[in-house]
Motif scaffolding. Structure first.
Motif, short mmCIF file in Angstrom:
data_model
loop_
_atom_site.label_atom_id
_atom_site.label_comp_id
_atom_site.label_asym_id
_atom_site.label_seq_id
_atom_site.Cartn_x
_atom_site.Cartn_y
_atom_site.Cartn_z
N PRO A 222 -13.52 -33.86 4.55
CA PRO A 222 -13.48 -32.56 4.01
C PRO A 222 -15.05 -32.27 3.48
O PRO A 222 -15.83 -33.07 3.05
CB PRO A 222 -12.70 -32.74 2.71
N GLN B 62 -10.04 -28.52 6.28
CA GLN B 62 -11.15 -28.93 5.58
C GLN B 62 -12.30 -29.08 6.13
O GLN B 62 -13.41 -29.66 5.86
CB GLN B 62 -10.65 -30.38 5.09
N PRO C 286 -10.32 -26.71 0.95
CA PRO C 286 -9.77 -28.14 0.88
C PRO C 286 -8.74 -28.51 2.12
O PRO C 286 -8.13 -27.60 2.76
CB PRO C 286 -9.34 -27.97 -0.41
N PRO C 287 -8.49 -29.83 2.09
CA PRO C 287 -7.68 -30.47 3.14
C PRO C 287 -6.35 -30.18 2.89
O PRO C 287 -6.05 -29.82 1.75
CB PRO C 287 -7.68 -32.00 2.94
#
Ligand SMILES: *Cc1c(COP(=O)(O)O)cnc(C)c1O
Length: 389
Positions: free
Chosen positions: A12, A190, A196-197
């Motif tokens: 990420p 990400q 974010p993931p």
């Protein structure tokens, strides 16, 4: 001390503060009008970011591997032949996934750090007929990029569907899905998409949708089945709620914001900014006389760089020193050369300043490890590259 490290790994990645702000907003119902609107905007936005107005988007909770799995599950039936063009770890993973669904797989594997030559791809396509071909635009284990447009011309003329793993490229490297004739592109949240993931993103073109639609057997993965998700995507794009499995509400809202920022920057500007980051890294490696995994600098990606450790440098100690300098870079990933190199991600919101800070830390840490270098050499080369633009 700002109390945080600079995160410079190939995912990420660090994300824009306003995207994090959306992420951190109170979770809403998945049928809340605000959420319906942001899901709808995200679906419209990814069509634009993938340059694929004629394709069907899927936004599903999961990682990039789920996106690879979904493409395989929906397009392969037992006995179907597929060709995998592999430039590293993720190519090898694709062969594994496709065989789980009963595919008969041939793999063209590049030497480590090399590309698979177009002639070799054409030769394979001429020899057998394949239902689909997979290609990794940037293999994150080697930092090698492949020429998607040229491969798409070949797959188009040999009537095989082209699936592009764009996990380390979409939103950073140039990719024109419709114009180039790519049938399915996939990525994860990400990497260059810059959130974010947690989200798998797929953009499925008309020929790939048709291949799914004309299957003779059911999709062998319940969660991944396009049939379960298509009505949901269509509903939200038409600004109606619908349920199959709970959407990752906060992530979808963050995606919608990030796509807006990407489109505000403009795709052409974004491609060229990533190209500038890649070129600056290449100039710095050359000035520092550092080898890299890609065997020709022309093969090197714009979204990450994979320098080899010089003789005598202890890789583990170098990575620890980098962390002490406040910059997180990644170790090797390709199993055959894992301890011999490291990886610097430079995609999404990565700025000129982030890259220069990273290079400064790389120089300090190589110096600490006894590598003979004139401090500032790589930095100056990168600065000249930025200044020349
Ligand atoms: C990161 C990556 C993946 C896997 O994505 P996950 O989100 O880790 O599952 C697949 N392909 C490429 C090219 C990647 O860079």
């Amino acid at each position: 001390m700002k109390g945080r490290n600079l995160l410079m790994i190939p995912g990420p990645i660090e994300v824009e503060p306003e995207v994090m702000q959306v992420m951190g907003s109170p979770t809403t119902s998945h049928v809340d009008p605000n959420f319906i609107e942001s899901f709808g905007q995200a679906l419209e936005g990814i069509r634009q970011v993938f340059l694929a107005p004629s394709s069907q988007p899927f936004i599903v909770a999961g990682s990039g591997t789920l996106a690879m799995d979904m493409a395989a599950a929906n397009l392969i039936e037992p006995g179907d032949r597929a060709l995998v063009i592999s430039t590293g770890y993720f190519g090898a993973r694709y062969a594994d996934i496709l065989s789980r669904y009963g595919g008969e797989i041939d793999v063209l594997t590049a030497p480590i750090g090399g590309r698979v030559p177009l002639e070799e791809i054409e030769g394979a396509l001429r020899e057998k007929s394949y239902k689909l071909t997979t290609l990794t635009q940037v293999d994150t284990s080697t930092g090698v990029s492949m020429e998607v447009a040229a491969v798409a011309e070949l797959t188009d003329s040999h009537e095989t569907l082209l699936v592009v793993d764009g996990v380390c490229s979409v939103g950073g490297e140039e990719l024109r899905q419709d114009e180039w004739g790519v049938d399915l592109t996939l990525t994860a949240s990400q990497k260059a998409i810059s959130i974010p993931p947690g989200l798998a993103l797929l953009m499925v073109g008309p020929r790939a949708m048709e291949a799914w639609n004309t299957r003779t057997q059911p999709v062998l993965n319940y969660y991944a089945d396009f049939g379960n998700w298509l009505p949901i995507m269509e509903a939200y794009e038409a600004r109606q709620a619908s349920y199959f499995a709970t959407p990752a509400v906060n992530l979808v809202a963050a995606l919608s914001r990030s796509l807006k920022l990407i489109l505000q920057e403009g795709l052409e500007a974004r491609f060229s900014r990533h190209h500038a980051l890649g070129s600056a890294m290449q100039a710095a490696l050359q000035a520092l006389e550092l080898d890299q995994v890609p065997i020709d600098p022309q093969y090197a990606a714009n979204t990450l760089t994979a320098p080899r450790f010089p003789e005598g440098v202890d890789g583990k100690a170098f990575l620890a020193d980098m962390k002490a300098e406040g910059v997180i870079v990644a170790g090797g990933l390709h199993p055959d050369i894992k301890s011999q190199y490291f990886r610097i991600g430079h995609m999404g919101p990565t700025s000129t300043g982030d890259l220069l800070q990273t290079l400064a830390a790389v120089e300090i840490c190589l110096h600490q490890q006894g590598y003979p270098l004139q401090l500032g050499t790589g930095l100056a080369a990168a600065q000249r590259e930025f200044a020349g633009r």
